[in-house]
Design a protein around this motif. Structure first.
Motif, PDB file in Angstrom:
ATOM      1  N   MET A  84       0.866  -1.198   0.000  1.00  0.00           N
ATOM      2  CA  MET A  84       0.000   0.000   0.000  1.00  0.00           C
ATOM      3  C   MET A  84       0.895   1.237   0.000  1.00  0.00           C
ATOM      4  O   MET A  84       1.694   1.424   0.933  1.00  0.00           O
ATOM      5  CB  MET A  84      -0.842  -0.075   1.279  1.00  0.00           C
ATOM      6  CG  MET A  84      -1.608   1.158   1.635  1.00  0.00           C
ATOM      7  SD  MET A  84      -3.182   1.153   0.843  1.00  0.00           S
ATOM      8  CE  MET A  84      -3.240   2.817   0.259  1.00  0.00           C
ATOM      9  N   GLY A  90      -1.494  12.317   2.337  1.00  0.00           N
ATOM     10  CA  GLY A  90      -2.276  13.189   3.213  1.00  0.00           C
ATOM     11  C   GLY A  90      -3.447  13.857   2.520  1.00  0.00           C
ATOM     12  O   GLY A  90      -4.027  14.812   3.030  1.00  0.00           O
ATOM     13  N   ILE A  95       4.474   3.171  11.324  1.00  0.00           N
ATOM     14  CA  ILE A  95       4.112   4.539  10.918  1.00  0.00           C
ATOM     15  C   ILE A  95       2.758   4.589  10.197  1.00  0.00           C
ATOM     16  O   ILE A  95       2.191   5.669  10.042  1.00  0.00           O
ATOM     17  CB  ILE A  95       5.175   5.204  10.010  1.00  0.00           C
ATOM     18  CG1 ILE A  95       5.480   4.324   8.809  1.00  0.00           C
ATOM     19  CG2 ILE A  95       6.403   5.610  10.765  1.00  0.00           C
ATOM     20  CD1 ILE A  95       5.917   5.147   7.612  1.00  0.00           C
ATOM     21  N   ARG A 131      -7.794   4.692  11.212  1.00  0.00           N
ATOM     22  CA  ARG A 131      -8.813   5.649  10.767  1.00  0.00           C
ATOM     23  C   ARG A 131      -9.714   5.067   9.706  1.00  0.00           C
ATOM     24  O   ARG A 131     -10.833   5.522   9.500  1.00  0.00           O
ATOM     25  CB  ARG A 131      -8.153   6.915  10.242  1.00  0.00           C
ATOM     26  CG  ARG A 131      -7.675   7.798  11.367  1.00  0.00           C
ATOM     27  CD  ARG A 131      -6.845   8.902  10.812  1.00  0.00           C
ATOM     28  NE  ARG A 131      -5.988   9.448  11.842  1.00  0.00           N
ATOM     29  CZ  ARG A 131      -5.943  10.731  12.155  1.00  0.00           C
ATOM     30  NH1 ARG A 131      -6.708  11.589  11.535  1.00  0.00           N
ATOM     31  NH2 ARG A 131      -5.135  11.143  13.093  1.00  0.00           N
ATOM     32  N   VAL A 191       1.308   5.559  -1.521  1.00  0.00           N
ATOM     33  CA  VAL A 191       0.956   6.757  -2.298  1.00  0.00           C
ATOM     34  C   VAL A 191       2.244   7.568  -2.432  1.00  0.00           C
ATOM     35  O   VAL A 191       2.986   7.711  -1.446  1.00  0.00           O
ATOM     36  CB  VAL A 191      -0.136   7.578  -1.570  1.00  0.00           C
ATOM     37  CG1 VAL A 191      -0.389   8.919  -2.248  1.00  0.00           C
ATOM     38  CG2 VAL A 191      -1.439   6.779  -1.461  1.00  0.00           C
ATOM     39  N   LYS A 234      -6.106  11.966   1.339  1.00  0.00           N
ATOM     40  CA  LYS A 234      -7.190  10.968   1.389  1.00  0.00           C
ATOM     41  C   LYS A 234      -7.173  10.011   0.194  1.00  0.00           C
ATOM     42  O   LYS A 234      -8.174   9.354  -0.085  1.00  0.00           O
ATOM     43  CB  LYS A 234      -8.575  11.641   1.476  1.00  0.00           C
ATOM     44  CG  LYS A 234      -8.748  12.534   2.675  1.00  0.00           C
ATOM     45  CD  LYS A 234      -9.073  11.701   3.887  1.00  0.00           C
ATOM     46  CE  LYS A 234      -8.857  12.423   5.182  1.00  0.00           C
ATOM     47  NZ  LYS A 234      -9.737  13.519   5.435  1.00  0.00           N
ATOM     48  N   GLY A 248      -5.001   7.437  -0.217  1.00  0.00           N
ATOM     49  CA  GLY A 248      -4.831   6.096   0.334  1.00  0.00           C
ATOM     50  C   GLY A 248      -6.169   5.545   0.816  1.00  0.00           C
ATOM     51  O   GLY A 248      -6.497   4.371   0.584  1.00  0.00           O
ATOM     52  N   ASP A 249      -6.923   6.407   1.443  1.00  0.00           N
ATOM     53  CA  ASP A 249      -8.244   6.033   1.925  1.00  0.00           C
ATOM     54  C   ASP A 249      -9.165   5.601   0.773  1.00  0.00           C
ATOM     55  O   ASP A 249      -9.911   4.626   0.896  1.00  0.00           O
ATOM     56  CB  ASP A 249      -8.838   7.252   2.637  1.00  0.00           C
ATOM     57  CG  ASP A 249      -9.695   6.837   3.790  1.00  0.00           C
ATOM     58  OD1 ASP A 249      -9.299   5.908   4.507  1.00  0.00           O
ATOM     59  OD2 ASP A 249     -10.768   7.439   3.952  1.00  0.00           O
TER      60      ASP A 249
HETATM   61  C1  LIG Z   1       0.361   5.125   4.465  1.00  0.00           C
HETATM   62  C2  LIG Z   1      -0.114   5.809   3.178  1.00  0.00           C
HETATM   63  C3  LIG Z   1      -0.443   4.742   2.142  1.00  0.00           C
HETATM   64  C4  LIG Z   1      -1.370   6.629   3.509  1.00  0.00           C
HETATM   65  O1  LIG Z   1      -1.872   7.197   2.318  1.00  0.00           O
HETATM   66  P1  LIG Z   1      -2.355   8.712   2.291  1.00  0.00           P
HETATM   67  O2  LIG Z   1      -3.003   8.960   1.007  1.00  0.00           O
HETATM   68  O3  LIG Z   1      -1.195   9.569   2.674  1.00  0.00           O
HETATM   69  O4  LIG Z   1      -3.374   8.708   3.493  1.00  0.00           O
HETATM   70  P2  LIG Z   1      -4.788   9.487   3.562  1.00  0.00           P
HETATM   71  O5  LIG Z   1      -4.565  10.897   3.155  1.00  0.00           O
HETATM   72  O6  LIG Z   1      -5.810   8.702   2.823  1.00  0.00           O
HETATM   73  O7  LIG Z   1      -5.028   9.398   5.106  1.00  0.00           O
HETATM   74  C5  LIG Z   1      -6.250   9.043   5.686  1.00  0.00           C
HETATM   75  C6  LIG Z   1      -6.164   9.331   7.158  1.00  0.00           C
HETATM   76  O8  LIG Z   1      -5.014   8.669   7.755  1.00  0.00           O
HETATM   77  C7  LIG Z   1      -4.147   9.642   8.317  1.00  0.00           C
HETATM   78  N1  LIG Z   1      -2.784   9.220   8.023  1.00  0.00           N
HETATM   79  C8  LIG Z   1      -2.227   9.043   6.813  1.00  0.00           C
HETATM   80  N2  LIG Z   1      -0.960   8.614   6.935  1.00  0.00           N
HETATM   81  C9  LIG Z   1      -0.722   8.549   8.255  1.00  0.00           C
HETATM   82  C10 LIG Z   1       0.405   8.193   9.020  1.00  0.00           C
HETATM   83  N3  LIG Z   1       1.564   7.790   8.456  1.00  0.00           N
HETATM   84  N4  LIG Z   1       0.300   8.233  10.365  1.00  0.00           N
HETATM   85  C11 LIG Z   1      -0.847   8.633  10.945  1.00  0.00           C
HETATM   86  N5  LIG Z   1      -1.973   8.984  10.270  1.00  0.00           N
HETATM   87  C12 LIG Z   1      -1.897   8.936   8.947  1.00  0.00           C
HETATM   88  C13 LIG Z   1      -4.484  10.957   7.664  1.00  0.00           C
HETATM   89  O9  LIG Z   1      -4.183  12.045   8.497  1.00  0.00           O
HETATM   90  C14 LIG Z   1      -5.965  10.812   7.431  1.00  0.00           C
HETATM   91  O10 LIG Z   1      -6.661  11.078   8.627  1.00  0.00           O
HETATM   92  P3  LIG Z   1      -7.991  11.996   8.636  1.00  0.00           P
HETATM   93  O11 LIG Z   1      -8.994  11.252   7.793  1.00  0.00           O
HETATM   94  O12 LIG Z   1      -8.362  12.061  10.062  1.00  0.00           O
HETATM   95  O13 LIG Z   1      -7.553  13.279   8.052  1.00  0.00           O
HETATM   96  C15 LIG Z   1       0.952   6.771   2.605  1.00  0.00           C
HETATM   97  O14 LIG Z   1       1.246   7.751   3.557  1.00  0.00           O
HETATM   98  C16 LIG Z   1       2.234   6.087   2.157  1.00  0.00           C
HETATM   99  O15 LIG Z   1       2.347   5.630   1.025  1.00  0.00           O
HETATM  100  N6  LIG Z   1       3.243   6.004   3.045  1.00  0.00           N
HETATM  101  C17 LIG Z   1       4.538   5.411   2.681  1.00  0.00           C
HETATM  102  C18 LIG Z   1       4.442   3.926   2.426  1.00  0.00           C
HETATM  103  C19 LIG Z   1       3.864   3.167   3.601  1.00  0.00           C
HETATM  104  O16 LIG Z   1       4.293   3.322   4.738  1.00  0.00           O
HETATM  105  N7  LIG Z   1       2.865   2.320   3.307  1.00  0.00           N
HETATM  106  C20 LIG Z   1       2.199   1.521   4.293  1.00  0.00           C
HETATM  107  C21 LIG Z   1       2.870   0.203   4.411  1.00  0.00           C
HETATM  108  S1  LIG Z   1       2.111  -0.805   5.661  1.00  0.00           S
END
Ligand SMILES: CC(C)(COP(=O)(O)OP(=O)(O)OC[C@H]1O[C@@H](n2cnc3c(N)ncnc32)[C@H](O)[C@@H]1OP(=O)(O)O)[C@@H](O)C(=O)NCCC(=O)NCCS
Length: 149
Positions: free
Chosen positions: A78, A86, A116, A123, A80, A88, A90-91
């Motif tokens: 998963m 940040g 992380i 959420r 982005v 939405k 990923g959501d």
């Molecule tokens: C984790 C990840 C996929 C989230 O995707 P995103 O598009 O940034 O997340 P969203 O914007 O959809 O976030 C949805 C909610 O989660 C929260 N959130 C997103 N990433 C977060 C994080 N790392 N820690 C805490 N909260 C987080 C957002 O604040 C949001 O909360 P809200 O609805 O209250 O505003 C993205 O940050 C990413 O690719 N990270 C690097 C790779 C990774 O770690 N992948 C996961 C492997 S298990």
């Protein structure tokens, strides 16, 4: 960003690499971005496109975790692209996956979540189960799951 600029559709395992590599295996050999089961016919990959550019990916495998009895899918890879995190997106990927999983009669989606990312999954309605564990070179993880029907 307009909702109409966003399309989520199925992509191949190969297509996920340009997002997996910088976000999940940064600085590591590209081969580490290929997962077991990526090309199985039971596996599917979702790509989120913004104005025709792929910026988000997620992979779903028919891997059964003995913690769960129900029909299940494992979520892997998963990610982005940093610039678009940040917002939405990923959501949105998780929501689309739930629709497809329900259509395949699955009732649980689970994943090994990096520390992380735990709050991101929480959420979205996922919960942790059990203790944290280490994955070499990647770090601390929790098993997380969501019942989807
Ligand atoms: C984790 C990840 C996929 C989230 O995707 P995103 O598009 O940034 O997340 P969203 O914007 O959809 O976030 C949805 C909610 O989660 C929260 N959130 C997103 N990433 C977060 C994080 N790392 N820690 C805490 N909260 C987080 C957002 O604040 C949001 O909360 P809200 O609805 O209250 O505003 C993205 O940050 C990413 O690719 N990270 C690097 C790779 C990774 O770690 N992948 C996961 C492997 S298990």
């Amino acid at each position: 960003m307009l909702k109409s600029d966003i399309v989520i559709k199925q992509i191949t395992a190969q297509e996920t690499i340009p997002v997996r590599h910088p976000e999940l295996r940064k600085g590591r050999p590209i081969e580490e971005c290929i997962f077991d089961g990526d090309n199985l016919f039971t596996t599917f990959h979702l790509g989120l496109f913004l104005n025709n550019h792929l910026i988000g990916v997620a992979t779903f495998l028919e891997n059964n975790n003995p913690l769960f009895r129900a029909d299940q899918l494992q979520l892997r890879g998963m990610a982005v692209l940093t610039k678009y995190q940040g917002k939405k997106l990923g959501d949105l990927l998780l929501k689309k996956a739930e629709e497809l999983a329900i259509a395949k009669n699955k009732s649980i989606i689970w994943c090994n979540a990096r520390l992380i990312a735990v709050n991101f999954y929480k959420r979205a309605g996922y919960q942790t189960i059990g203790n944290s564990f280490e994955i070499k070179e990647v770090g601390t993880h929790f098993v997380m799951f969501k019942e989807i029907k």
